[in-house]
Enzyme design. Structure first.
Site, PDB file in Angstrom:
ATOM      1  N   LYS A 215       0.827  -1.203   0.000  1.00 48.60           N
ATOM      2  CA  LYS A 215       0.000   0.000   0.000  1.00 48.60           C
ATOM      3  C   LYS A 215       0.868   1.264   0.000  1.00 48.60           C
ATOM      4  CE  LYS A 215      -4.080  -1.799  -0.223  1.00 48.60           C
ATOM      5  NZ  LYS A 215      -3.771  -3.212  -0.142  1.00 48.60           N
TER       6      LYS A 215
HETATM    7  C1  PLP Z   1     -10.046  -2.053  -1.717  1.00 55.25           C
HETATM    8  C2  PLP Z   1      -9.358  -2.925  -0.708  1.00 55.25           C
HETATM    9  N1  PLP Z   1      -9.937  -3.100   0.494  1.00 55.25           N
HETATM   10  C3  PLP Z   1      -9.380  -3.867   1.444  1.00 55.25           C
HETATM   11  C4  PLP Z   1      -8.187  -4.484   1.229  1.00 55.25           C
HETATM   12  C5  PLP Z   1      -7.600  -5.368   2.301  1.00 55.25           C
HETATM   13  O1  PLP Z   1      -6.514  -4.769   2.891  1.00 55.25           O
HETATM   14  P1  PLP Z   1      -5.559  -5.656   3.845  1.00 55.25           P
HETATM   15  O2  PLP Z   1      -4.669  -6.428   2.925  1.00 55.25           O
HETATM   16  O3  PLP Z   1      -4.822  -4.632   4.652  1.00 55.25           O
HETATM   17  O4  PLP Z   1      -6.426  -6.509   4.671  1.00 55.25           O
HETATM   18  C6  PLP Z   1      -7.520  -4.320   0.009  1.00 55.25           C
HETATM   19  C7  PLP Z   1      -6.210  -4.963  -0.227  1.00 55.25           C
HETATM   20  O5  PLP Z   1      -5.571  -4.798  -1.221  1.00 55.25           O
HETATM   21  C8  PLP Z   1      -8.130  -3.528  -1.001  1.00 55.25           C
HETATM   22  O6  PLP Z   1      -7.564  -3.359  -2.197  1.00 55.25           O
END
Ligand code: PLP
Length: 419
Positions: A215
């Site tokens: 990210k």
């Molecule tokens: C739009 C979106 N929401 C949620 C997530 C989940 O994030 P995490 O990997 O921190 O759980 C992602 C992961 O890429 C995402 O692209």
């Protein structure tokens, strides 16, 4: 002697940021080097922060976890909203869903066009996902379609800020207000984005961020929930940590409270000290990451904007914190060929996103028309975007794409001439 960032090996170097559109070429880029879609910055500042946290010896949730939360609150300019850190955005979304009491019999309106982490976090409560279409310009949830999908079972809306572009949160909040709904904003892609001059997370109902491996900034794995109500903050802290009522403040001082009550069903998804320390180091650099990525997006736009075969997002990137750079291949049948062509030139690509309404687990989910989603899922292609890139790398991606469309045009011309 080489500067420290050059001694760290591939993936760790941090070229100095230059004023102007892009950083000049560095030795890191040669034609033989693979260009990944993502390349997180894990340089000396980050390693030093992790080392110091390891040496301090308090590994669990602790003072550094609170410092990271405070750092996020300061960065976002929060005055009456609070951050609760978690070990992922998926868990942030999950405890947000528990906070608002989502459960069996409830419906939550979600874009199909988002990462399935959002759907999974919400459907884990037993609530039903309802798939909604997105708007063609931003690929964020379409408020008019949301309105059309509301029933007396609807409890919440999932609003996603796609690739860093802000969704129409004010309009969604208005709809929610009219119908007594909650809005969970999945801002996994939008840490640092401004919407009408306001940082995403500083307004709205509940906002969730991701600090996952790739990210805008990373805690390796991590996330956060932001809410405005102090009572909600307390409940989120309990949900995050096994339903325990009173241990958080002690842990924030690197201590333990051995006398506590368990007041609800909780989960175990807090953010430990080492990831928090890494997050603090990344936070100190995030404006540079954002500024660089804006420059690279503008460079791609300038170099690819004349290609008829591509549709680019219409933004000048001002105020946008771009997590990924996405193009739309107008002819979906060409997308896989373009992927292969770039791959043969050492350039990786990604696809954000598949339509979640196509997954077998959600086959029975209610849905509205998904025309924009259907087309977007076949067209989108994510190009490499890193916190530090050089002109040679960007040009390699650009020339790979241009050569593909030039060859496609030559082929078409050849066919026309022989017809
Ligand atoms: C739009 C979106 N929401 C949620 C997530 C989940 O994030 P995490 O990997 O921190 O759980 C992602 C992961 O890429 C995402 O692209």
């Amino acid at each position: 002697m080489l500067p420290a960032w050059r001694l760290l090996g591939r993936g760790l170097e941090r070229p100095p940021r230059r004023e102007g559109p892009v950083i000049t070429a560095t030795a890191a880029t040669t034609a033989s080097v693979h260009v990944p879609v993502y390349r997180p910055y894990l340089g000396e500042e980050v390693q030093e922060a992790a080392r110091a946290a390891l040496e301090a010896g308090w590994l669990g949730m602790g003072k550094l976890s609170r410092d990271f939360e405070t750092g996020l609150e300061d960065y976002l300019g929060l005055t009456d909203r609070h951050v609760v850190s978690t070990n992922s955005c998926t868990e942030a979304l999950h405890i947000a869903a528990r906070l608002i009491g989502l459960g069996p019999g409830d419906e939550v309106i979600c874009p199909s066009f988002t990462y399935v982490a959002g759907h999974q976090a919400l459907s884990r409560t037993g609530a039903d996902i309802v798939f909604c279409d997105v708007e063609p310009d931003t690929l964020c949830i379409d408020p008019d379609q949301v309105r059309a999908l509301i029933t007396d079972r609807t409890r919440a809306i999932l609003a996603v800020d796609y690739l860093g572009l802000p969704c129409k949160l004010d309009e969604l909040m208005q709809i929610a207000h009219e119908h007594g709904l909650r809005v969970i904003e999945d801002a996994a892609h939008a840490f640092g984005t401004l919407s009408d001059g306001r940082p995403v997370g500083s307004f709205g109902d509940i906002t969730c961020f991701s600090f996952g491996p790739v990210k805008m900034m990373t805690t390796l794995e991590g996330g956060a929930v932001v809410t405005g109500d102090p009572a909600d903050t307390q409940v989120l802290r309990e949900l995050r940590h096994l339903g325990i009522d009173s241990d958080t403040d002690a842990r924030y001082r690197n201590q333990r409270n051995w006398d506590f009550d368990v007041v609800r069903q909780g989960y175990r998804c807090h953010l430990g000290s080492v990831p928090s320390a890494i997050g603090l180091a990344q936070l100190a650099m995030v404006d540079e990451f954002i500024g660089n990525r804006q420059d690279y997006c503008r460079y791609y736009d300038a170099q690819l904007g004349d290609l008829d075969g591509l549709q680019l997002f219409e933004t000048d990137w001002e105020g946008i914190a771009p997590y990924i750079y996405v193009v739309r291949v107008r002819d979906p049948e060409l997308r896989q060929d373009l992927v292969e062509h770039l791959k043969s030139r050492g350039v990786a690509t990604g696809i954000h996103f598949l339509g979640a309404h196509e997954f077998s687990f959600y086959a029975d989910a209610r849905r509205g028309p998904l025309d924009v989603t259907e087309l977007a899922t076949q067209q989108v292609l994510t190009l490499p975007l890193h916190p530090y890139m050089d002109t040679a790398t960007l040009d390699r991606v650009v020339s790979g794409i241009r050569s593909f469309f030039e060859a496609a045009a030559d082929g078409a011309e050849g066919i026309a001439q022989t017809a």
